[in-house]
Design an enzyme around this catalytic site. Sequence first.
Site, mmCIF file in Angstrom:
data_model
loop_
_atom_site.group_PDB
_atom_site.id
_atom_site.type_symbol
_atom_site.label_atom_id
_atom_site.label_comp_id
_atom_site.label_asym_id
_atom_site.label_seq_id
_atom_site.Cartn_x
_atom_site.Cartn_y
_atom_site.Cartn_z
ATOM 1 N N LYS A 69 0.184 5.407 -40.428
ATOM 2 C CA LYS A 69 -0.768 4.847 -39.463
ATOM 3 C C LYS A 69 -0.473 3.362 -39.241
ATOM 4 O O LYS A 69 0.254 2.745 -40.036
ATOM 5 C CB LYS A 69 -2.196 5.036 -39.986
ATOM 6 C CG LYS A 69 -2.483 4.272 -41.269
ATOM 7 C CD LYS A 69 -3.819 4.696 -41.881
ATOM 8 C CE LYS A 69 -4.077 3.939 -43.168
ATOM 9 N NZ LYS A 69 -5.196 4.494 -43.935
ATOM 10 N N ARG B 132 -17.802 7.024 -45.579
ATOM 11 C CA ARG B 132 -17.187 6.745 -44.285
ATOM 12 C C ARG B 132 -17.168 8.092 -43.571
ATOM 13 O O ARG B 132 -18.216 8.683 -43.379
ATOM 14 C CB ARG B 132 -15.799 6.126 -44.528
ATOM 15 C CG ARG B 132 -15.230 5.393 -43.350
ATOM 16 C CD ARG B 132 -13.941 4.645 -43.698
ATOM 17 N NE ARG B 132 -12.851 5.533 -44.141
ATOM 18 C CZ ARG B 132 -11.615 5.123 -44.421
ATOM 19 N NH1 ARG B 132 -11.298 3.848 -44.313
ATOM 20 N NH2 ARG B 132 -10.684 5.977 -44.803
ATOM 21 N N HIS C 172 -11.194 10.863 -49.879
ATOM 22 C CA HIS C 172 -10.533 9.550 -49.972
ATOM 23 C C HIS C 172 -11.274 8.691 -50.993
ATOM 24 O O HIS C 172 -12.500 8.659 -51.009
ATOM 25 C CB HIS C 172 -10.551 8.887 -48.590
ATOM 26 C CG HIS C 172 -9.667 7.678 -48.492
ATOM 27 N ND1 HIS C 172 -8.371 7.658 -48.944
ATOM 28 C CD2 HIS C 172 -9.892 6.443 -47.970
ATOM 29 C CE1 HIS C 172 -7.838 6.465 -48.703
ATOM 30 N NE2 HIS C 172 -8.740 5.707 -48.123
ATOM 31 N N ARG D 74 -0.997 11.327 -50.775
ATOM 32 C CA ARG D 74 -1.033 10.609 -49.486
ATOM 33 C C ARG D 74 -0.801 9.108 -49.667
ATOM 34 O O ARG D 74 -1.656 8.303 -49.334
ATOM 35 C CB ARG D 74 -2.413 10.751 -48.835
ATOM 36 C CG ARG D 74 -2.812 12.107 -48.332
ATOM 37 C CD ARG D 74 -4.033 11.993 -47.419
ATOM 38 N NE ARG D 74 -5.075 11.118 -47.885
ATOM 39 C CZ ARG D 74 -6.123 11.493 -48.638
ATOM 40 N NH1 ARG D 74 -6.274 12.751 -48.979
ATOM 41 N NH2 ARG D 74 -7.031 10.603 -49.011
ATOM 42 N N TYR E 45 -2.618 -30.045 -36.600
ATOM 43 C CA TYR E 45 -4.002 -30.052 -36.111
ATOM 44 C C TYR E 45 -4.989 -30.410 -37.214
ATOM 45 O O TYR E 45 -4.821 -29.989 -38.363
ATOM 46 C CB TYR E 45 -4.390 -28.658 -35.604
ATOM 47 C CG TYR E 45 -3.743 -28.236 -34.315
ATOM 48 C CD1 TYR E 45 -3.930 -28.969 -33.136
ATOM 49 C CD2 TYR E 45 -2.968 -27.080 -34.258
ATOM 50 C CE1 TYR E 45 -3.336 -28.550 -31.946
ATOM 51 C CE2 TYR E 45 -2.384 -26.662 -33.071
ATOM 52 C CZ TYR E 45 -2.572 -27.402 -31.918
ATOM 53 O OH TYR E 45 -2.003 -26.999 -30.750
ATOM 54 N N CYS F 138 -0.146 -23.519 -37.040
ATOM 55 C CA CYS F 138 -0.413 -23.479 -35.597
ATOM 56 C C CYS F 138 -0.147 -22.070 -35.069
ATOM 57 O O CYS F 138 0.237 -21.177 -35.824
ATOM 58 C CB CYS F 138 0.485 -24.466 -34.866
ATOM 59 S SG CYS F 138 0.472 -26.124 -35.571
ATOM 60 N N ASP G 35 2.266 -20.996 -33.084
ATOM 61 C CA ASP G 35 3.675 -20.588 -33.020
ATOM 62 C C ASP G 35 4.576 -21.278 -34.032
ATOM 63 O O ASP G 35 5.779 -21.012 -34.061
ATOM 64 C CB ASP G 35 4.219 -20.886 -31.616
ATOM 65 C CG ASP G 35 3.284 -20.377 -30.542
ATOM 66 O OD1 ASP G 35 2.923 -19.190 -30.611
ATOM 67 O OD2 ASP G 35 2.887 -21.170 -29.664
HETATM 68 C C1 LIG Z 1 -4.770 4.717 -45.282
HETATM 69 C C2 LIG Z 1 -5.076 5.961 -45.980
HETATM 70 C C3 LIG Z 1 -4.276 6.401 -47.050
HETATM 71 C C4 LIG Z 1 -3.169 5.566 -47.648
HETATM 72 O O1 LIG Z 1 -3.718 4.543 -48.442
HETATM 73 P P1 LIG Z 1 -2.792 3.640 -49.379
HETATM 74 O O2 LIG Z 1 -3.754 2.844 -50.160
HETATM 75 O O3 LIG Z 1 -1.965 2.793 -48.451
HETATM 76 O O4 LIG Z 1 -1.955 4.551 -50.166
HETATM 77 C C5 LIG Z 1 -4.540 7.655 -47.590
HETATM 78 N N1 LIG Z 1 -5.545 8.413 -47.113
HETATM 79 C C6 LIG Z 1 -6.356 8.013 -46.122
HETATM 80 C C7 LIG Z 1 -7.460 8.894 -45.663
HETATM 81 C C8 LIG Z 1 -6.155 6.771 -45.524
HETATM 82 O O5 LIG Z 1 -6.966 6.366 -44.539
#
Ligand SMILES: *Cc1c(COP(=O)(O)O)cnc(C)c1O
Length: 375
Positions: free
Chosen positions: A39, A137, A171, A231, A271, A318, A320
């Site tokens: 992602k 979530r 998660h 994952r 700045y 800054c 850039d």
């Molecule tokens: C982003 C995400 C992951 C990966 O998380 P890491 O901490 O980068 O390994 C796994 N599962 C879900 C649902 C996520 O949103």
Amino acid sequence: MENPSKRTWAEISLPALSHNYHAIRAVLPPECRFLGVVKADAYGHGALRVSELLQREGADYLAVSCLDEALELRRGGITMPILILGHTPVEYTSVLLENRLTQTATCLAKAEEYSEEAGRLGGVLKLHIKLDTGMSRLGYLCAGSYFDEGVRNIVRSCALPNLEYEGIYTHFAVSDETDPESQAYTKAQFALFTGMIRRLEEQEGIRFPIRHCANSGAVMHNPECLLDMVRPGLLLYGYGDDGKLGLQPAMRLVTTVSTIKIYEPGTFVSYGRRFETKRTTRMGVIAAGYADGLPRLSSGKCSYRVAGRSVPQCGTICMDMCMVDLTDHEKAEVGSEVELFGPENDIHMLSDAAQTIPYELLCSVTKRVPRVYIE
Ligand SMILES: *Cc1c(COP(=O)(O)O)cnc(C)c1O
């Protein structure tokens, strides 16, 4: 990608990505599937290139956050299974079907919508059920007093036509934290997840082929959580293993010295006049600023790496450009490469200075920074 201007660029090491993939695989049971999280443009590394590599190396699944990210991969020729972690509005069900994408089901109402729409289109939509075990979530509620209702909603979801339930997942909220309280929280989330799975299997006769929950933190700290598939995201990109797996940072953010000037003591720099030279100072201007992804909050609190030596960043960053003190580094000259973060300049120094985490810095490298792939 070409890098014609040699201003600021992000070197992405494909060998490092491949090394990381195999280093993670090496700690998994042989039958455990590997889903690579790509992602947010693969955490800034370029989703298509990273996915091509994972496909070639034999990963089993990819995950993205939304439909557009999935379509980029399909259009780029990625054929392996892709799971969309976030919500996709029901009117895009035909796109999900046409592109053989796996969608997350986060509640009964959405499963019902997908079922109806898939039926209307004459297709079968592949879903993974997501359980909310404590992240609070997305996902079917199932914690505490919601357990029985969670069971009922999943049973009803699974009875709907035109859907194929390939997986179930959850998660973790604090699996990357190793203090006892956090580890207890992770264990409680895992117990709830496996408790729900057991209930569905043993009393409802519903079995999901792919049960998964381990993000990078859990892969490192909770080997009992690996189940049918892991994952990881961050680990792939070379961080989050505390050196235990020998992972390599895959991205090296590099810029160059544009100009060097000598200032007298008492000269204000950048700045806001937040930095004043204390001595005769050989100050370099480097060609990277917050519009490239350097966090402005790290102004004056970090150092970069030039030809094997650390040089302090001075004054406000800054849009850039920003300035570095080269007084003690005579070898640095106009055109010298400056590593902002990468194998020689730990990203954690920069993320600590900016009160954030490596994830955010990787994702913050902007579009104008060309990604240069090292074979
Ligand atoms: C982003 C995400 C992951 C990966 O998380 P890491 O901490 O980068 O390994 C796994 N599962 C879900 C649902 C996520 O949103």
